[in-house]
Design an enzyme around this catalytic site. Structure first.
Site, mmCIF file in Angstrom:
data_model
loop_
_atom_site.group_PDB
_atom_site.id
_atom_site.type_symbol
_atom_site.label_atom_id
_atom_site.label_comp_id
_atom_site.label_asym_id
_atom_site.label_seq_id
_atom_site.Cartn_x
_atom_site.Cartn_y
_atom_site.Cartn_z
ATOM 1 N N ASP A 279 0.821 -1.205 0.000
ATOM 2 C CA ASP A 279 0.000 0.000 0.000
ATOM 3 C C ASP A 279 0.855 1.255 0.000
ATOM 4 O O ASP A 279 2.007 1.258 0.449
ATOM 5 C CB ASP A 279 -0.967 0.011 1.191
ATOM 6 C CG ASP A 279 -0.261 0.022 2.543
ATOM 7 O OD1 ASP A 279 0.687 -0.765 2.718
ATOM 8 O OD2 ASP A 279 -0.666 0.817 3.426
ATOM 9 N N GLU B 207 -0.028 -0.961 5.829
ATOM 10 C CA GLU B 207 1.005 -0.493 6.756
ATOM 11 C C GLU B 207 0.870 1.000 6.969
ATOM 12 O O GLU B 207 1.161 1.518 8.039
ATOM 13 C CB GLU B 207 2.401 -0.815 6.202
ATOM 14 C CG GLU B 207 3.539 -0.594 7.201
ATOM 15 C CD GLU B 207 4.097 0.831 7.199
ATOM 16 O OE1 GLU B 207 4.834 1.187 8.134
ATOM 17 O OE2 GLU B 207 3.801 1.598 6.262
#
Length: 384
Positions: free
Chosen positions: A76, A141
């Protein structure tokens, strides 16, 4: 093509372009993990999706013996902001004057590409290597991080699957590739404090109880407190108020509540319980009526010695010619979920100068060097 745009590792370039083209804004993965799996599965990796709620995770492992070497990272990326401010569209990666541009180039899709290509090279050259290699990859994250790495680690711990060595590909470098690695991180604790008063008219303060006035001395004391002096590996603990909200918006109303959010970044000199006790003691000393909720973001961790740190030091020296400097500064990472299992852990990735910024980019040659360093690490730890 000019010399500065020379590509020495076409496979690395192709994978980097492919993975950077995917708009995987937290918690989306957009096929990044499947792309990585398409490289790893032919090498003998068992691909195990571990999806929780809105988050995609992948545990990929080759081998069933120890030691287990793990590459950890995230697919991400943070939002791009106003696209018109970018010189090049954020999800149309492009090599410009030797710099690979695109959201996630430095944080941390460039590292993911380097990990995969380094592993591919290593396994093809050393098919009978000892131990096992794994990838722990998440799509969350940068966001709430509650269904990502922490959930995968819970699963691995439940079946007693232990990581011995872990490299997290966070952008650790400052001026040049590998000049700094993170061999630890400070802990993080957030407090959400509500100080209670009594709403009233500003002209009749004796009929009200102003929580803003009541809180000032306590907040000042918290901000001025010397929590510790750090140690050989960590700087002193810091306390920062990040949000403060009170009032109705009207100029003639004393508010009934004051909301304060604060965060402490702390060293191994302190624990959650010690910090909480000191905060509560200060609030009580000032006679405040309050509620407080705590968010435990992560404990401090440190790999101050061991085979992994030695291998990181020597690999960087052999590939780049200069020494690395292990540090514990900066924010948190998913290493905080992995290190408490007993794993030796080091963060090693590209230069962090443009992370989370418009026009994020990384020197492509740095990714080529990083790939060489990752491969050398595998050779040092998984070859007899």
């Amino acid at each position: 093509m000019s010399d500065v745009n020379t590509i020495n590792d076409q496979a690395l370039y192709d994978l980097s372009i492919d993975i950077l083209s995917r708009p995987s804004i937290t918690p989306l993965d957009e096929g990044c993990q499947a792309l990585m799996a398409s490289y790893l599965e032919p090498l003998g990796f068992n691909i195990e999706p571990m999806n929780f709620e809105d988050t995609q995770n992948m545990w990929a492992r080759k081998g069933d013996s120890g030691p287990l070497f793990c590459f950890a990272g995230h697919t991400d990326v943070v939002p791009v902001g106003e696209i018109s401010h970018w010189d090049n569209p954020p999800f149309e990666p492009k090599l410009i004057d030797g710099m690979l541009h695109g959201r996630g180039a430095a944080d941390m899709k460039g590292s993911l590409a380097a990990m995969v290509i380094a592993t591919k090279r290593f396994v093809e050259q050393h098919p009978n290597h000892k131990g096992s290699i794994a990838f722990l990859i998440t799509s969350d994250e940068e966001g709430p991080f509650i269904n990502g790495t922490t959930r995968v680690i819970d699963t691995l711990e439940a079946r007693n699957e232990k990581i011995q060595y872990c490299i997290v590909g966070e952008p650790s470098s400052t001026a040049k590739l590998g000049d700094i690695v993170k061999n630890g991180r400070r802990g993080s604790l957030t407090g959400d404090l509500i100080i209670k008063g009594k709403q009233g008219h500003v002209a009749y303060p004796h009929l009200a109880n102003n929580p803003i006035h009541n809180a000032m001395l306590a907040l000042d004391e918290l901000a001025k407190t010397v929590w510790d002096h750090g140690n050989d590996y960590f700087p002193p603990t810091s306390f920062q108020i990040s949000n403060i909200n009170g009032g109705t918006g009207a100029g003639n109303v004393i508010p009934g509540l004051l909301k304060v959010q604060f965060n402490l970044r702390f060293s191994t000199e302190l624990t959650f319980d010690l910090i909480k006790a000191r905060v509560i003691a200060i609030l009580d000393q000032h006679g405040l009526d309050y509620d407080i909720d705590w968010t435990y973001n992560g404990l401090p961790f440190l790999t101050d010695h061991g085979d992994l740190l030695n291998a990181v030091r020597s690999s960087i020296k052999e590939i780049t010619g200069y020494d690395t400097d292990p540090q514990t500064s900066g924010g948190t990472s998913d290493g905080r979920f992995i290190a408490p299992t007993g794993a030796e852990l080091v963060e090693l990735g590209p230069v962090n100068a443009t992370i989370h910024q418009v026009n994020e980019c990384v020197k492509f040659n740095d990714l080529e060097i990083l790939t060489d360093v990752y491969q050398r690490l595998l050779e040092k730890l998984l070859l007899d």
